[in-house]
Design a protein around this motif. Structure first.
Motif, PDB file in Angstrom:
ATOM      1  N   LEU A  15       5.930   9.404  -0.395  1.00 45.27           N
ATOM      2  CA  LEU A  15       7.262   9.152   0.162  1.00 45.27           C
ATOM      3  C   LEU A  15       8.083  10.422   0.340  1.00 45.27           C
ATOM      4  N   SER A  16       7.800  11.447  -0.463  1.00 42.04           N
ATOM      5  CA  SER A  16       8.580  12.678  -0.388  1.00 42.04           C
ATOM      6  C   SER A  16       8.131  13.609   0.734  1.00 42.04           C
ATOM      7  N   GLY A  17       7.025  13.279   1.379  1.00 41.97           N
ATOM      8  CA  GLY A  17       6.531  14.128   2.457  1.00 41.97           C
ATOM      9  C   GLY A  17       5.635  15.263   1.975  1.00 41.97           C
ATOM     10  N   LYS A  18       5.215  15.208   0.732  1.00 45.19           N
ATOM     11  CA  LYS A  18       4.361  16.270   0.189  1.00 45.19           C
ATOM     12  C   LYS A  18       2.894  16.123   0.578  1.00 45.19           C
ATOM     13  N   VAL A  19       2.532  14.996   1.168  1.00 41.37           N
ATOM     14  CA  VAL A  19       1.173  14.822   1.683  1.00 41.37           C
ATOM     15  C   VAL A  19       1.189  15.340   3.114  1.00 41.37           C
ATOM     16  N   LYS A  20       0.532  16.456   3.348  1.00 43.36           N
ATOM     17  CA  LYS A  20       0.589  17.123   4.650  1.00 43.36           C
ATOM     18  C   LYS A  20      -0.486  16.658   5.626  1.00 43.36           C
ATOM     19  N   GLU A  21      -1.554  16.016   5.107  1.00 43.97           N
ATOM     20  CA  GLU A  21      -2.603  15.536   5.988  1.00 43.97           C
ATOM     21  C   GLU A  21      -2.104  14.328   6.777  1.00 43.97           C
ATOM     22  N   ASP A  22      -2.556  14.229   8.022  1.00 47.28           N
ATOM     23  CA  ASP A  22      -2.257  13.040   8.812  1.00 47.28           C
ATOM     24  C   ASP A  22      -3.091  11.889   8.272  1.00 47.28           C
ATOM     25  N   ALA A  23      -2.438  10.853   7.821  1.00 48.40           N
ATOM     26  CA  ALA A  23      -3.141   9.690   7.286  1.00 48.40           C
ATOM     27  C   ALA A  23      -2.283   8.453   7.459  1.00 48.40           C
ATOM     28  N   THR A  24      -2.954   7.328   7.550  1.00 51.27           N
ATOM     29  CA  THR A  24      -2.282   6.038   7.573  1.00 51.27           C
ATOM     30  C   THR A  24      -2.585   5.349   6.258  1.00 51.27           C
ATOM     31  N   CYS A  25      -1.529   4.970   5.555  1.00 45.97           N
ATOM     32  CA  CYS A  25      -1.655   4.310   4.257  1.00 45.97           C
ATOM     33  C   CYS A  25      -0.971   2.949   4.326  1.00 45.97           C
ATOM     34  N   VAL A  26      -1.669   1.928   3.883  1.00 48.53           N
ATOM     35  CA  VAL A  26      -1.088   0.595   3.772  1.00 48.53           C
ATOM     36  C   VAL A  26      -0.960   0.297   2.284  1.00 48.53           C
ATOM     37  N   VAL A  27       0.235  -0.120   1.889  1.00 53.62           N
ATOM     38  CA  VAL A  27       0.493  -0.385   0.476  1.00 53.62           C
ATOM     39  C   VAL A  27       0.954  -1.832   0.311  1.00 53.62           C
ATOM     40  N   LYS A  28       0.251  -2.550  -0.560  1.00 57.64           N
ATOM     41  CA  LYS A  28       0.691  -3.895  -0.934  1.00 57.64           C
ATOM     42  C   LYS A  28       1.444  -3.751  -2.246  1.00 57.64           C
ATOM     43  N   PHE A  29       2.705  -4.116  -2.237  1.00 55.40           N
ATOM     44  CA  PHE A  29       3.523  -4.105  -3.447  1.00 55.40           C
ATOM     45  C   PHE A  29       3.411  -5.480  -4.089  1.00 55.40           C
ATOM     46  N   TYR A  30       3.154  -5.471  -5.382  1.00 54.84           N
ATOM     47  CA  TYR A  30       2.935  -6.720  -6.097  1.00 54.84           C
ATOM     48  C   TYR A  30       3.557  -6.650  -7.481  1.00 54.84           C
ATOM     49  N   SER A  31       3.561  -7.794  -8.143  1.00 53.84           N
ATOM     50  CA  SER A  31       4.001  -7.887  -9.523  1.00 53.84           C
ATOM     51  C   SER A  31       2.961  -8.714 -10.274  1.00 53.84           C
ATOM     52  N   ASN A  32       2.735  -8.380 -11.527  1.00 52.55           N
ATOM     53  CA  ASN A  32       1.746  -9.109 -12.319  1.00 52.55           C
ATOM     54  C   ASN A  32       2.087 -10.586 -12.475  1.00 52.55           C
ATOM     55  N   ASP A  33       3.372 -10.919 -12.420  1.00 48.83           N
ATOM     56  CA  ASP A  33       3.764 -12.310 -12.624  1.00 48.83           C
ATOM     57  C   ASP A  33       4.026 -13.060 -11.315  1.00 48.83           C
ATOM     58  N   CYS A  34       3.508 -12.559 -10.213  1.00 44.95           N
ATOM     59  CA  CYS A  34       3.703 -13.178  -8.895  1.00 44.95           C
ATOM     60  C   CYS A  34       2.424 -13.876  -8.442  1.00 44.95           C
ATOM     61  N   PRO A  35       2.404 -15.212  -8.433  1.00 45.90           N
ATOM     62  CA  PRO A  35       1.195 -15.920  -8.006  1.00 45.90           C
ATOM     63  C   PRO A  35       0.837 -15.653  -6.538  1.00 45.90           C
TER      64      PRO A  35
END
Length: 119
Positions: A15-35
């Protein structure tokens, strides 16, 4: 590709822009108590298996609760696509569905369309 667990430190680096390589990242945000989050897991992994050019991650929101505010979503599960490289990462968040899909919240088809549109 497989789905890797993302640490708070790694997410902050992306998120800070410190990853300089061109890449596509998909992130699933979850919680342990979320069915819904747990029910989405297998389909998310199946989607990840269809891509060789996209990195897939899962992030436990309890590790970094303010990530919701930083990324502009409310609640889990949430799906975000982040393009790295350049000065700032490009961040997109899949909108919540008008009608939640079965027991997973997101329709897998909508996740794939989101990735194809934003990558």
């Amino acid at each position: 590709m497989s789905v890797d667990r993302l640490s708070k430190k790694a997410l902050q680096k992306i998120l800070s822009g410190k990853v300089k390589e061109d890449a596509t990242c998909v992130v699933k945000f979850y919680s342990n108590d979320c069915p819904l989050c747990h029910n989405l897991k297998d389909k998310y992994e199946e989607i990840a298996g269809k891509y060789n050019d996209v990195y897939f991650f899962a992030f436990n929101i309890q590790d970094y609760p303010t990530a919701e505010k930083v990324l502009g979503f409310d609640g889990v599960p949430s799906i975000s696509l982040i393009r790295t490289g350049g000065l700032r990462p490009r961040i997109r968040v899949l909108r919540d569905p008008e009608k939640p899909y079965e027991n997973m919240w997101f329709n897998p088809k909508d996740i794939i369309e989101f990735i194809e549109k934003e990558k």
